[in-house]
Design an enzyme around this catalytic site. Structure first.
Site, PDB file in Angstrom:
ATOM      1  N   ASN A 113       0.852  -1.189   0.000  1.00 42.23           N
ATOM      2  CA  ASN A 113       0.000   0.000   0.000  1.00 42.23           C
ATOM      3  C   ASN A 113       0.886   1.236   0.000  1.00 42.23           C
ATOM      4  OD1 ASN A 113      -2.423   1.555   0.239  1.00 42.23           O
ATOM      5  ND2 ASN A 113      -2.015   1.826   2.425  1.00 42.23           N
ATOM      6  N   SER A 142       5.100   6.879   2.174  1.00 41.68           N
ATOM      7  CA  SER A 142       5.625   5.563   2.574  1.00 41.68           C
ATOM      8  C   SER A 142       4.937   4.487   1.746  1.00 41.68           C
ATOM      9  CB  SER A 142       5.322   5.271   4.049  1.00 41.68           C
ATOM     10  OG  SER A 142       5.795   6.288   4.895  1.00 41.68           O
TER      11      SER A 142
HETATM   12  C1  GRF Z   1      -2.554   8.809  -2.617  1.00 43.41           C
HETATM   13  O1  GRF Z   1      -2.266   9.976  -1.921  1.00 43.41           O
HETATM   14  C2  GRF Z   1      -2.154   7.615  -1.824  1.00 43.41           C
HETATM   15  O2  GRF Z   1      -1.016   7.830  -1.040  1.00 43.41           O
HETATM   16  C3  GRF Z   1      -3.356   7.407  -0.939  1.00 43.41           C
HETATM   17  O3  GRF Z   1      -4.462   7.701  -1.765  1.00 43.41           O
HETATM   18  C4  GRF Z   1      -4.062   8.615  -2.781  1.00 43.41           C
HETATM   19  C5  GRF Z   1      -4.422   8.003  -4.109  1.00 43.41           C
HETATM   20  O4  GRF Z   1      -4.229   8.890  -5.181  1.00 43.41           O
HETATM   21  N1  GRF Z   1      -3.372   6.080  -0.395  1.00 43.41           N
HETATM   22  P1  GRF Z   1      -4.345   8.383  -6.685  1.00 43.41           P
HETATM   23  O5  GRF Z   1      -5.747   7.817  -6.877  1.00 43.41           O
HETATM   24  O6  GRF Z   1      -3.289   7.353  -6.909  1.00 43.41           O
HETATM   25  O7  GRF Z   1      -4.137   9.608  -7.500  1.00 43.41           O
END
Ligand code: GRF
Length: 198
Positions: A113, A142
């Site tokens: 993740n 992260s």
């Molecule tokens: C990102 O900021 C990621 O870190 C978080 O959700 C957001 C997803 O953005 N888990 P995207 O859909 O990849 O533009």
């Protein structure tokens, strides 16, 4: 025994929204040295923007709304789609659902993740606002292994992003996104290399 490193690892990406990290993973996978390919983009939202991009790029997609479904049944539908696509790994990229423990345990070490903070700081939501309010010098990103402990699995890679004077959660988030797009493909590739040969 077959040399696993001679073939590309098969990765399913789960998204709920825009899918910019999915796009970063996808285009990185098309570089000549990539050790993985994206075999599926799956979502709990039929209108997730990232699905449109995935389809345009010829990637198989799966969408199943979670509305009106038990968590386990929805998890099972997503997992089945990943298995049917022959996925070796699952990359969560803005997937806004907490997965059940049994699912997580079956994919132990094989599910990653991305989280927009320097873990273990700021697990959960509103990470940028909390980093600014705390007066931190840096936000960041992260990539971690998914375990039953939310945002608590082993951190595989991190990158700090400087907080500028006058930053709002939105301006910081936009810059963190650049870092995310670099770190996720790197962390996934490196994890695959280490995991497949361990
Ligand atoms: C990102 O900021 C990621 O870190 C978080 O959700 C957001 C997803 O953005 N888990 P995207 O859909 O990849 O533009």
């Amino acid at each position: 025994m077959a040399d696993l490193t001679a073939t590309k690892a098969r990765v399913a990406v789960f998204i709920s929204g825009t899918g910019t990290n999915m796009a970063a993973l996808l285009y990185a996978s098309r570089l000549p040295t990539s050790n993985y390919e994206i075999v599926l983009v799956a979502s709990n939202r039929e209108d997730a923007k990232g699905l449109t991009l995935a389809r345009a790029e010829g990637i198989a997609t799966f969408a199943q709304s979670h509305r009106g479904m038990e968590r386990d049944a929805h998890d099972a539908a997503m997992e089945q789609a990943a298995q049917a696509a022959g996925a070796d790994y699952i990359a969560l990229a803005g997937y806004m659902r907490i997965l059940g423990t049994a699912f997580v345990e079956r994919w132990s070490e094989r599910m990653l993740n991305i989280h927009p903070s320097l873990l273990p700081r700021y697990k959960g939501l509103d990470t940028h606002g909390r980093a600014i309010a705390a007066g931190d010098m840096h936000g960041g990103v992260s990539v971690h292994l998914v375990t039953a402990d939310l945002d608590g699995g082993e951190v595989l890679a991190q990158m700090p992003v400087a907080i500028e004077e006058g930053d709002t959660p939105e301006t910081l988030e936009a810059r963190v996104r650049f870092a995310e797009h670099q770190v996720y493909p790197f962390a996934l590739s490196r994890h695959i290399d280490r995991h497949r040969t361990s």
